[in-house]
Structure formats: structure tokens, C-alpha cells
Motif scaffolding. Structure first.
Motif, PDB file in Angstrom:
ATOM      1  N   ILE A 197       0.841  -1.202   0.000  1.00 13.41           N
ATOM      2  CA  ILE A 197       0.000   0.000   0.000  1.00 13.41           C
ATOM      3  C   ILE A 197       0.873   1.248   0.000  1.00 13.41           C
ATOM      4  O   ILE A 197       0.602   2.203  -0.736  1.00 13.41           O
ATOM      5  CB  ILE A 197      -0.964  -0.010   1.207  1.00 13.41           C
ATOM      6  CG1 ILE A 197      -2.046  -1.069   0.999  1.00 13.41           C
ATOM      7  CG2 ILE A 197      -1.571   1.367   1.446  1.00 13.41           C
ATOM      8  CD1 ILE A 197      -2.879  -1.337   2.238  1.00 13.41           C
ATOM      9  N   ILE A 198       1.920   1.252   0.820  1.00 14.73           N
ATOM     10  CA  ILE A 198       2.826   2.402   0.867  1.00 14.73           C
ATOM     11  C   ILE A 198       3.471   2.625  -0.494  1.00 14.73           C
ATOM     12  O   ILE A 198       3.525   3.754  -0.988  1.00 14.73           O
ATOM     13  CB  ILE A 198       3.900   2.207   1.953  1.00 14.73           C
ATOM     14  CG1 ILE A 198       3.259   2.278   3.343  1.00 14.73           C
ATOM     15  CG2 ILE A 198       5.018   3.238   1.812  1.00 14.73           C
ATOM     16  CD1 ILE A 198       4.166   1.847   4.466  1.00 14.73           C
ATOM     17  N   ALA A 199       3.945   1.557  -1.115  1.00 15.41           N
ATOM     18  CA  ALA A 199       4.582   1.678  -2.434  1.00 15.41           C
ATOM     19  C   ALA A 199       3.604   2.205  -3.470  1.00 15.41           C
ATOM     20  O   ALA A 199       3.941   3.089  -4.267  1.00 15.41           O
ATOM     21  CB  ALA A 199       5.151   0.329  -2.865  1.00 15.41           C
ATOM     22  N   SER A 200       2.395   1.684  -3.451  1.00 14.09           N
ATOM     23  CA  SER A 200       1.375   2.123  -4.408  1.00 14.09           C
ATOM     24  C   SER A 200       0.982   3.582  -4.168  1.00 14.09           C
ATOM     25  O   SER A 200       0.864   4.370  -5.108  1.00 14.09           O
ATOM     26  CB  SER A 200       0.149   1.220  -4.285  1.00 14.09           C
ATOM     27  OG  SER A 200      -0.870   1.645  -5.129  1.00 14.09           O
ATOM     28  N   TRP A 201       0.804   3.953  -2.905  1.00 14.05           N
ATOM     29  CA  TRP A 201       0.444   5.331  -2.547  1.00 14.05           C
ATOM     30  C   TRP A 201       1.538   6.300  -2.981  1.00 14.05           C
ATOM     31  O   TRP A 201       1.261   7.353  -3.549  1.00 14.05           O
ATOM     32  CB  TRP A 201       0.200   5.411  -1.037  1.00 14.05           C
ATOM     33  CG  TRP A 201      -0.149   6.781  -0.552  1.00 14.05           C
ATOM     34  CD1 TRP A 201      -1.396   7.319  -0.458  1.00 14.05           C
ATOM     35  CD2 TRP A 201       0.767   7.782  -0.111  1.00 14.05           C
ATOM     36  NE1 TRP A 201      -1.313   8.603   0.023  1.00 14.05           N
ATOM     37  CE2 TRP A 201       0.011   8.910   0.236  1.00 14.05           C
ATOM     38  CE3 TRP A 201       2.144   7.848   0.019  1.00 14.05           C
ATOM     39  CZ2 TRP A 201       0.584  10.085   0.713  1.00 14.05           C
ATOM     40  CZ3 TRP A 201       2.722   9.007   0.491  1.00 14.05           C
ATOM     41  CH2 TRP A 201       1.947  10.101   0.840  1.00 14.05           C
ATOM     42  N   ALA A 202       2.780   5.945  -2.699  1.00  9.85           N
ATOM     43  CA  ALA A 202       3.905   6.814  -3.065  1.00  9.85           C
ATOM     44  C   ALA A 202       4.000   6.973  -4.578  1.00  9.85           C
ATOM     45  O   ALA A 202       4.277   8.069  -5.079  1.00  9.85           O
ATOM     46  CB  ALA A 202       5.212   6.248  -2.513  1.00  9.85           C
TER      47      ALA A 202
END
Length: 111
Positions: free
Chosen positions: A48-53
Motif C-alpha cells: 500500500i505504501i509503495a502504491s500510494w507513493a
């Protein structure tokens, strides 16, 4: 202004059962891992963090990321951020606070 960007990330992670602590552009995520599904949940949070970033065009400095396990280790899961495996660490120093995997006090060097 940055708080407006990052606030939705914290809420998104909380909806997936992961606690996030934010300070400026730093994000710390943690979860109690009692069974393998908890490890899957943590990996989902990293995804999720990677996708959000990526969505917000904010690069993640993966070289500054690591996994700190505190307490008993039930399973050595290899976590990834994007396609990079995150290294396991026995110590983490952040904002002048040092945390070790066994929660022992680290004596600061005297100058």
C-alpha cells in the motif's frame, strides 16, 4: 501542505490493521505478529505504501528502510518494498531514540 498528502496514507493503513506513526516525511508501520496471516498483513501495508507513493509521485528511499523485530520471532518472513527485499535489523535509531530488538538500553558514547 505535506500533512494533507500523508494523512490519507495513515488512514488507509489503519483500515488494513496496521498502525502507522508519521513524522514529517517519515513513516513507521508496525503490527503484532502472532500468526503467518499477520505477516501477510504487514506485507500488504508495504505494498500500500509503495502504491500510494507511486500515485502521489513521491519516491520512497528504500535504502533507508528496514525491518526491526521486537520479541520472539515466530517466522522469518522476507518483506519487500517494491521489488527490494528489506533487510532485518537488530537496532534502529530515529530522532535520537535507539531501539533494539531485545529492548535493551544502548549507552550513548560520551564526548
Amino acid at each position: 501542505m505535506f500533512l494533507l498528502y500523508i494523512d490519507d496514507l495513515a488512514k488507509l493503513l489503519e483500515r488494513h490493521g496496521v498502525t502507522a506513526k508519521l513524522f514529517a516525511d517519515d513513516v513507521k508501520v508496525y503490527i503484532e505478529i502472532d500468526e503467518p496471516s499477520d505477516g501477510v498483513c504487514l506485507q500488504k501495508a508495504l505494498d500500500i505504501i509503495a502504491s500510494w507513493a507511486d500515485e502521489w509521485q513521491l519516491p520512497v528511499s528504500v535504502s533507508k528502510c528496514s525491518i526491526l523485530t521486537v520479541g520472539r520471532v515466530y517466522d522469518r518472513i522476507h518483506y519487500h518494498l517494491n521489488s527490494t527485499e528489506l533487510p532485518q535489523s537488530n537496532i534502529c535509531c530515529d530522532l535520537g531514540v535507539t531501539i533494539t530488538s531485545d529492548l535493551k538500553h544502548i549507552k550513548e558514547p560520551t564526548t
